[in-house]
Design a protein around this motif. Structure first.
Motif, PDB file in Angstrom:
ATOM      1  N   ASP A 166       0.850  -1.190   0.000  1.00 22.07           N
ATOM      2  CA  ASP A 166       0.000   0.000   0.000  1.00 22.07           C
ATOM      3  C   ASP A 166       0.882   1.235   0.000  1.00 22.07           C
ATOM      4  O   ASP A 166       1.396   1.651   1.039  1.00 22.07           O
ATOM      5  N   ARG A 167       1.056   1.834  -1.170  1.00 23.67           N
ATOM      6  CA  ARG A 167       1.938   2.991  -1.292  1.00 23.67           C
ATOM      7  C   ARG A 167       1.279   4.284  -0.816  1.00 23.67           C
ATOM      8  O   ARG A 167       1.905   5.341  -0.832  1.00 23.67           O
ATOM      9  N   SER A 168       0.019   4.191  -0.382  1.00 21.05           N
ATOM     10  CA  SER A 168      -0.648   5.383   0.142  1.00 21.05           C
ATOM     11  C   SER A 168      -0.408   5.549   1.642  1.00 21.05           C
ATOM     12  O   SER A 168      -0.890   6.512   2.240  1.00 21.05           O
ATOM     13  N   LEU A 169       0.354   4.625   2.238  1.00 24.84           N
ATOM     14  CA  LEU A 169       0.681   4.745   3.653  1.00 24.84           C
ATOM     15  C   LEU A 169       2.013   5.470   3.828  1.00 24.84           C
ATOM     16  O   LEU A 169       2.923   5.329   3.003  1.00 24.84           O
ATOM     17  N   ASP A 170       2.149   6.214   4.926  1.00 26.62           N
ATOM     18  CA  ASP A 170       3.443   6.849   5.200  1.00 26.62           C
ATOM     19  C   ASP A 170       4.373   5.845   5.885  1.00 26.62           C
ATOM     20  O   ASP A 170       4.009   4.686   6.087  1.00 26.62           O
ATOM     21  N   LYS A 171       5.562   6.259   6.233  1.00 27.17           N
ATOM     22  CA  LYS A 171       6.564   5.354   6.792  1.00 27.17           C
ATOM     23  C   LYS A 171       6.143   4.769   8.138  1.00 27.17           C
ATOM     24  O   LYS A 171       6.684   3.750   8.579  1.00 27.17           O
ATOM     25  N   ASN A 172       5.174   5.398   8.785  1.00 24.52           N
ATOM     26  CA  ASN A 172       4.673   4.896  10.063  1.00 24.52           C
ATOM     27  C   ASN A 172       3.425   4.034   9.893  1.00 24.52           C
ATOM     28  O   ASN A 172       2.837   3.572  10.874  1.00 24.52           O
ATOM     29  N   ALA A 219       0.554   5.041   8.544  1.00 21.94           N
ATOM     30  CA  ALA A 219      -0.693   5.813   8.573  1.00 21.94           C
ATOM     31  C   ALA A 219      -1.116   6.173   7.157  1.00 21.94           C
ATOM     32  O   ALA A 219      -0.281   6.479   6.296  1.00 21.94           O
ATOM     33  N   ALA A 220      -2.422   6.118   6.914  1.00 21.27           N
ATOM     34  CA  ALA A 220      -2.947   6.408   5.574  1.00 21.27           C
ATOM     35  C   ALA A 220      -2.861   7.903   5.276  1.00 21.27           C
ATOM     36  O   ALA A 220      -3.313   8.731   6.070  1.00 21.27           O
ATOM     37  N   ARG A 221      -2.295   8.240   4.127  1.00 17.02           N
ATOM     38  CA  ARG A 221      -2.205   9.635   3.707  1.00 17.02           C
ATOM     39  C   ARG A 221      -3.434  10.075   2.935  1.00 17.02           C
ATOM     40  O   ARG A 221      -3.726  11.271   2.833  1.00 17.02           O
ATOM     41  N   THR A 242      -7.628   3.932   0.786  1.00 13.03           N
ATOM     42  CA  THR A 242      -6.216   3.651   0.552  1.00 13.03           C
ATOM     43  C   THR A 242      -6.031   2.888  -0.755  1.00 13.03           C
ATOM     44  O   THR A 242      -6.972   2.326  -1.307  1.00 13.03           O
TER      45      THR A 242
END
Length: 323
Positions: free
Chosen positions: A265-271, A273-275, A279
Protein backbone atom coordinates in the motif's frame (compact mmCIF):
# COMPACT_ATOMS: atom_id res chain seq x y z
CA UNK A 1 -13.00 -29.75 -14.85
CA UNK A 2 -15.67 -32.33 -14.19
CA UNK A 3 -16.61 -34.12 -10.99
CA UNK A 4 -16.25 -37.84 -11.45
CA UNK A 5 -18.21 -38.95 -8.40
CA UNK A 6 -21.68 -38.19 -7.19
CA UNK A 7 -23.30 -39.72 -4.10
CA UNK A 8 -26.87 -39.37 -5.44
CA UNK A 9 -26.70 -42.46 -7.72
CA UNK A 10 -25.26 -44.49 -4.83
CA UNK A 11 -28.10 -43.52 -2.49
CA UNK A 12 -30.70 -44.06 -5.25
CA UNK A 13 -29.38 -47.56 -5.98
CA UNK A 14 -29.56 -48.38 -2.26
CA UNK A 15 -33.21 -47.27 -2.16
CA UNK A 16 -34.14 -49.31 -5.27
CA UNK A 17 -32.45 -52.41 -3.88
CA UNK A 18 -34.30 -52.05 -0.59
CA UNK A 19 -37.66 -51.60 -2.38
CA UNK A 20 -37.06 -54.62 -4.62
CA UNK A 21 -36.49 -56.78 -1.55
CA UNK A 22 -39.95 -55.92 -0.26
CA UNK A 23 -38.83 -53.45 2.36
CA UNK A 24 -39.25 -56.06 5.08
CA UNK A 25 -36.26 -54.73 7.01
CA UNK A 26 -35.48 -51.18 8.05
CA UNK A 27 -33.08 -49.53 5.58
CA UNK A 28 -29.50 -49.39 6.73
CA UNK A 29 -27.91 -46.05 7.46
CA UNK A 30 -26.02 -44.57 4.51
CA UNK A 31 -22.33 -45.36 4.43
CA UNK A 32 -20.51 -42.35 5.91
CA UNK A 33 -18.55 -40.28 3.40
CA UNK A 34 -15.28 -38.50 4.10
CA UNK A 35 -13.75 -35.94 1.73
CA UNK A 36 -9.97 -35.60 1.80
CA UNK A 37 -8.56 -32.56 0.00
CA UNK A 38 -5.10 -32.76 -1.53
CA UNK A 39 -3.42 -29.52 -2.58
CA UNK A 40 -1.70 -28.54 -5.80
CA UNK A 41 0.05 -25.38 -4.57
CA UNK A 42 1.77 -23.07 -7.04
CA UNK A 43 4.09 -20.42 -5.59
CA UNK A 44 4.04 -17.67 -8.22
CA UNK A 45 6.47 -14.77 -7.69
CA UNK A 46 6.21 -11.52 -9.60
CA UNK A 47 9.88 -11.03 -10.52
CA UNK A 48 9.52 -7.50 -11.87
CA UNK A 49 11.33 -4.54 -10.32
CA UNK A 50 9.06 -4.90 -7.28
CA UNK A 51 11.77 -7.18 -5.83
CA UNK A 52 14.26 -4.29 -5.87
CA UNK A 53 14.39 -3.33 -2.18
CA UNK A 54 15.97 0.04 -3.01
CA UNK A 55 12.97 0.99 -5.17
CA UNK A 56 10.19 -0.75 -3.24
CA UNK A 57 11.20 -1.69 0.29
CA UNK A 58 8.90 -4.01 2.22
CA UNK A 59 9.13 -5.60 5.68
CA UNK A 60 10.23 -9.11 4.62
CA UNK A 61 11.93 -10.26 1.42
CA UNK A 62 10.09 -12.81 -0.74
CA UNK A 63 12.84 -15.40 -0.29
CA UNK A 64 12.38 -15.37 3.48
CA UNK A 65 8.63 -15.86 3.08
CA UNK A 66 8.97 -18.65 0.53
CA UNK A 67 11.64 -20.46 2.52
CA UNK A 68 9.43 -20.36 5.59
CA UNK A 69 6.46 -21.75 3.65
CA UNK A 70 8.60 -24.50 2.11
CA UNK A 71 9.72 -25.47 5.60
CA UNK A 72 6.08 -26.03 6.53
CA UNK A 73 5.22 -28.47 3.74
CA UNK A 74 5.04 -31.46 6.04
CA UNK A 75 2.69 -29.52 8.31
CA UNK A 76 0.52 -28.47 5.36
CA UNK A 77 0.26 -32.16 4.39
CA UNK A 78 -1.39 -32.85 7.75
CA UNK A 79 -4.07 -30.16 7.45
CA UNK A 80 -7.70 -31.23 7.72
CA UNK A 81 -6.70 -34.33 9.69
CA UNK A 82 -4.77 -35.94 6.83
CA UNK A 83 -2.45 -38.64 8.13
CA UNK A 84 -1.74 -40.91 5.15
CA UNK A 85 -2.16 -41.02 1.40
CA UNK A 86 -1.45 -37.33 0.79
CA UNK A 87 -0.98 -36.45 -2.87
CA UNK A 88 0.01 -32.81 -2.51
CA UNK A 89 2.18 -30.92 -4.97
CA UNK A 90 4.15 -27.80 -4.02
CA UNK A 91 6.02 -26.10 -6.87
CA UNK A 92 7.30 -22.77 -8.06
CA UNK A 93 5.55 -21.57 -11.19
CA UNK A 94 6.88 -18.88 -13.52
CA UNK A 95 4.93 -15.89 -14.77
CA UNK A 96 7.68 -15.32 -17.31
CA UNK A 97 9.13 -18.67 -18.36
CA UNK A 98 11.93 -16.89 -20.22
CA UNK A 99 13.93 -17.23 -17.00
CA UNK A 100 14.13 -20.97 -17.62
CA UNK A 101 16.01 -20.49 -20.89
CA UNK A 102 18.75 -18.65 -19.00
CA UNK A 103 19.47 -21.75 -16.87
CA UNK A 104 19.42 -19.65 -13.72
CA UNK A 105 17.65 -22.43 -11.80
CA UNK A 106 16.86 -26.13 -11.99
CA UNK A 107 13.03 -26.26 -12.26
CA UNK A 108 12.96 -30.00 -11.48
CA UNK A 109 14.37 -29.11 -8.05
CA UNK A 110 11.60 -26.58 -7.38
CA UNK A 111 8.82 -29.09 -6.84
CA UNK A 112 7.76 -31.41 -4.02
CA UNK A 113 5.43 -33.94 -5.65
CA UNK A 114 3.70 -36.57 -3.52
CA UNK A 115 1.35 -37.65 -6.32
CA UNK A 116 4.14 -39.66 -7.90
CA UNK A 117 3.78 -42.24 -5.11
CA UNK A 118 0.14 -42.95 -5.97
CA UNK A 119 -1.33 -45.22 -3.29
CA UNK A 120 2.05 -46.58 -2.19
CA UNK A 121 2.00 -45.56 1.47
CA UNK A 122 5.39 -47.12 2.22
CA UNK A 123 7.22 -45.09 -0.43
CA UNK A 124 5.42 -41.93 0.68
CA UNK A 125 6.31 -42.53 4.33
CA UNK A 126 9.94 -43.17 3.40
CA UNK A 127 9.99 -39.95 1.40
CA UNK A 128 8.74 -37.95 4.38
CA UNK A 129 11.32 -39.65 6.57
CA UNK A 130 14.40 -39.49 4.34
CA UNK A 131 13.98 -37.24 1.30
CA UNK A 132 11.61 -34.36 2.06
CA UNK A 133 14.18 -32.35 3.99
CA UNK A 134 17.03 -32.57 1.41
CA UNK A 135 14.58 -31.89 -1.45
CA UNK A 136 13.27 -28.85 0.43
CA UNK A 137 16.85 -27.65 0.89
CA UNK A 138 17.41 -27.85 -2.88
CA UNK A 139 14.12 -26.02 -3.45
CA UNK A 140 15.19 -23.19 -1.15
CA UNK A 141 18.61 -22.92 -2.80
CA UNK A 142 16.96 -22.54 -6.21
CA UNK A 143 14.62 -19.85 -4.86
CA UNK A 144 17.67 -17.90 -3.70
CA UNK A 145 19.34 -18.34 -7.10
CA UNK A 146 16.20 -17.26 -8.91
CA UNK A 147 15.89 -14.02 -6.96
CA UNK A 148 19.62 -13.30 -7.26
CA UNK A 149 19.28 -13.63 -11.03
CA UNK A 150 16.03 -11.65 -11.23
CA UNK A 151 17.50 -8.80 -9.19
CA UNK A 152 20.06 -8.24 -11.96
CA UNK A 153 17.82 -9.30 -14.85
CA UNK A 154 14.23 -8.27 -13.98
CA UNK A 155 11.95 -10.29 -16.23
CA UNK A 156 8.74 -8.31 -16.03
CA UNK A 157 5.46 -9.86 -15.08
CA UNK A 158 2.51 -10.22 -17.43
CA UNK A 159 0.18 -11.31 -14.65
CA UNK A 160 -2.96 -11.08 -16.77
CA UNK A 161 -1.65 -13.42 -19.45
CA UNK A 162 -0.25 -15.77 -16.80
CA UNK A 163 -3.75 -16.37 -15.46
CA UNK A 164 -5.26 -16.43 -18.93
CA UNK A 165 -2.83 -18.91 -20.49
CA UNK A 166 0.36 -19.93 -18.70
CA UNK A 167 -1.09 -21.26 -15.46
CA UNK A 168 -3.18 -23.90 -17.22
CA UNK A 169 -0.18 -26.14 -17.78
CA UNK A 170 0.36 -26.37 -14.01
CA UNK A 171 -3.22 -27.08 -12.94
CA UNK A 172 -4.66 -30.49 -12.20
CA UNK A 173 -7.43 -31.19 -14.68
CA UNK A 174 -9.84 -33.05 -12.42
CA UNK A 175 -10.77 -31.49 -9.04
CA UNK A 176 -12.65 -34.60 -7.82
CA UNK A 177 -10.52 -37.52 -8.97
CA UNK A 178 -10.64 -40.65 -6.82
CA UNK A 179 -13.25 -42.53 -4.84
CA UNK A 180 -12.18 -45.21 -2.37
CA UNK A 181 -14.91 -47.35 -0.82
CA UNK A 182 -14.46 -49.77 2.05
CA UNK A 183 -17.03 -51.75 3.96
CA UNK A 184 -17.62 -48.95 6.42
CA UNK A 185 -16.66 -45.76 4.64
CA UNK A 186 -16.55 -43.89 1.32
CA UNK A 187 -13.52 -41.62 0.83
CA UNK A 188 -13.62 -38.93 -1.85
CA UNK A 189 -10.18 -37.60 -2.77
CA UNK A 190 -10.57 -33.98 -3.90
CA UNK A 191 -7.78 -32.04 -5.59
CA UNK A 192 -7.55 -28.33 -4.88
CA UNK A 193 -5.58 -26.06 -7.21
CA UNK A 194 -4.05 -23.13 -5.33
CA UNK A 195 -1.99 -20.23 -6.70
CA UNK A 196 -0.03 -18.23 -4.12
CA UNK A 197 0.85 -15.05 -6.01
CA UNK A 198 3.50 -12.75 -4.56
CA UNK A 199 2.99 -9.32 -6.10
CA UNK A 200 2.79 -5.66 -5.16
CA UNK A 201 -0.71 -5.52 -6.65
CA UNK A 202 0.14 -3.39 -9.67
CA UNK A 203 -0.53 -4.94 -13.06
CA UNK A 204 1.75 -3.70 -15.81
CA UNK A 205 1.02 -4.60 -19.40
CA UNK A 206 2.56 -3.96 -22.79
CA UNK A 207 -1.02 -3.62 -23.98
CA UNK A 208 -2.02 -0.20 -22.69
CA UNK A 209 -5.65 -0.73 -23.65
CA UNK A 210 -8.30 -0.34 -21.01
CA UNK A 211 -8.75 -3.33 -18.77
CA UNK A 212 -5.20 -4.72 -18.63
CA UNK A 213 -3.46 -2.19 -16.42
CA UNK A 214 -3.56 -1.30 -12.72
CA UNK A 215 -1.11 1.44 -11.82
CA UNK A 216 -0.96 4.54 -9.67
CA UNK A 217 -2.97 6.57 -12.17
CA UNK A 218 -5.73 3.94 -12.20
CA UNK A 219 -6.00 3.97 -8.42
CA UNK A 220 -5.85 7.75 -8.15
CA UNK A 221 -8.69 8.11 -10.66
CA UNK A 222 -10.92 5.64 -8.80
CA UNK A 223 -10.22 7.37 -5.49
CA UNK A 224 -10.96 10.81 -6.93
CA UNK A 225 -14.16 9.62 -8.61
CA UNK A 226 -15.35 7.91 -5.44
CA UNK A 227 -14.68 10.88 -3.17
CA UNK A 228 -16.52 13.15 -5.60
CA UNK A 229 -19.50 10.82 -5.92
CA UNK A 230 -20.92 11.14 -2.43
CA UNK A 231 -21.09 7.34 -2.20
CA UNK A 232 -20.42 5.64 1.13
CA UNK A 233 -19.88 2.11 -0.18
CA UNK A 234 -16.55 1.70 -1.97
CA UNK A 235 -17.22 -1.88 -3.08
CA UNK A 236 -20.59 -1.03 -4.56
CA UNK A 237 -19.12 2.02 -6.29
CA UNK A 238 -16.15 0.17 -7.84
CA UNK A 239 -18.19 -2.86 -8.91
CA UNK A 240 -20.82 -0.64 -10.54
CA UNK A 241 -18.30 0.99 -12.89
CA UNK A 242 -17.31 -1.42 -15.64
CA UNK A 243 -14.59 0.92 -16.87
CA UNK A 244 -12.65 0.28 -13.65
CA UNK A 245 -12.70 -3.51 -14.06
CA UNK A 246 -9.80 -5.64 -15.21
CA UNK A 247 -10.87 -7.69 -18.21
CA UNK A 248 -11.78 -11.18 -17.13
CA UNK A 249 -9.70 -13.97 -18.60
CA UNK A 250 -10.92 -15.60 -21.80
CA UNK A 251 -10.07 -19.00 -20.28
CA UNK A 252 -12.20 -19.89 -17.25
CA UNK A 253 -10.32 -20.23 -13.96
CA UNK A 254 -12.94 -22.56 -12.48
CA UNK A 255 -11.38 -24.89 -9.93
CA UNK A 256 -8.61 -22.44 -9.02
CA UNK A 257 -8.19 -20.75 -5.65
CA UNK A 258 -5.92 -17.70 -5.46
CA UNK A 259 -4.13 -16.13 -2.51
CA UNK A 260 -2.70 -12.76 -3.58
CA UNK A 261 0.10 -11.88 -1.16
CA UNK A 262 2.47 -9.03 -0.42
CA UNK A 263 0.35 -6.24 -1.90
CA UNK A 264 2.11 -3.00 -0.99
CA UNK A 265 0.00 0.00 0.00
CA UNK A 266 1.94 2.99 -1.29
CA UNK A 267 -0.65 5.38 0.14
CA UNK A 268 0.68 4.74 3.65
CA UNK A 269 3.44 6.85 5.20
CA UNK A 270 6.56 5.35 6.79
CA UNK A 271 4.67 4.90 10.06
CA UNK A 272 1.84 2.99 8.40
CA UNK A 273 -0.69 5.81 8.57
CA UNK A 274 -2.95 6.41 5.57
CA UNK A 275 -2.21 9.63 3.71
CA UNK A 276 -5.38 9.39 1.62
CA UNK A 277 -8.75 7.64 1.79
CA UNK A 278 -9.69 5.17 0.51
CA UNK A 279 -6.22 3.65 0.55
CA UNK A 280 -4.46 2.07 -2.41
CA UNK A 281 -4.89 -1.37 -0.85
CA UNK A 282 -8.62 -0.98 -0.34
CA UNK A 283 -9.03 -0.18 -4.02
CA UNK A 284 -6.63 -2.86 -5.29
CA UNK A 285 -8.24 -5.52 -3.12
CA UNK A 286 -11.59 -4.86 -4.84
CA UNK A 287 -10.08 -4.77 -8.33
CA UNK A 288 -8.20 -8.06 -7.88
CA UNK A 289 -11.08 -9.85 -6.19
CA UNK A 290 -13.58 -8.82 -8.87
CA UNK A 291 -11.22 -9.72 -11.72
CA UNK A 292 -10.35 -13.20 -10.45
CA UNK A 293 -13.89 -13.95 -9.30
CA UNK A 294 -15.37 -12.82 -12.64
CA UNK A 295 -12.76 -15.05 -14.33
CA UNK A 296 -14.21 -18.06 -12.50
CA UNK A 297 -11.94 -18.60 -9.49
CA UNK A 298 -13.53 -20.55 -6.66
CA UNK A 299 -12.00 -18.51 -3.84
CA UNK A 300 -9.90 -15.33 -3.81
CA UNK A 301 -8.09 -13.69 -0.91
CA UNK A 302 -5.99 -10.53 -1.19
CA UNK A 303 -3.69 -9.50 1.62
CA UNK A 304 -1.15 -6.78 2.37
CA UNK A 305 2.57 -7.33 2.83
CA UNK A 306 3.21 -9.15 6.09
CA UNK A 307 5.70 -8.15 8.76
CA UNK A 308 6.99 -11.63 9.63
CA UNK A 309 7.44 -14.95 7.80
CA UNK A 310 5.33 -16.60 10.49
CA UNK A 311 2.42 -14.35 9.53
CA UNK A 312 2.83 -15.44 5.91
CA UNK A 313 2.84 -19.12 6.87
CA UNK A 314 -0.22 -18.69 9.07
CA UNK A 315 -2.19 -16.91 6.34
CA UNK A 316 -1.37 -19.68 3.86
CA UNK A 317 -2.40 -22.34 6.37
CA UNK A 318 -5.70 -20.54 7.02
CA UNK A 319 -6.39 -20.29 3.29
CA UNK A 320 -5.64 -23.96 2.62
CA UNK A 321 -7.73 -25.04 5.59
CA UNK A 322 -10.72 -23.08 4.26
CA UNK A 323 -10.84 -24.89 0.91
Amino acid sequence: MKTRFNLIPVLLATFILYTACGGTEPPRSPIPTTTIKDFNVLFVPDLSNRINADLYPKPVHDTVLLNHALGQIRHFCSLNNRKTGQQDIYKLDFINKGVLSRQAVRPNEMEINLRKFGNDMIKRANYFRHSLQPDTKKFKANVESLYDYAAVHPSGADVWNYFNETIRGSLLDVPEAVVLQTKNNIVVKANKNVAVLLTDGYIESANKGQGYLVNGETIDKIRKDYNSSGSHDLKQFVYAHKDYAINKTTQSLSGLNVLVCEVVDRSLDKNGAARVQPTDFQIMELLWTKWLTDSGCDQVKVQQAVKTPEEFGASLETFLSSL
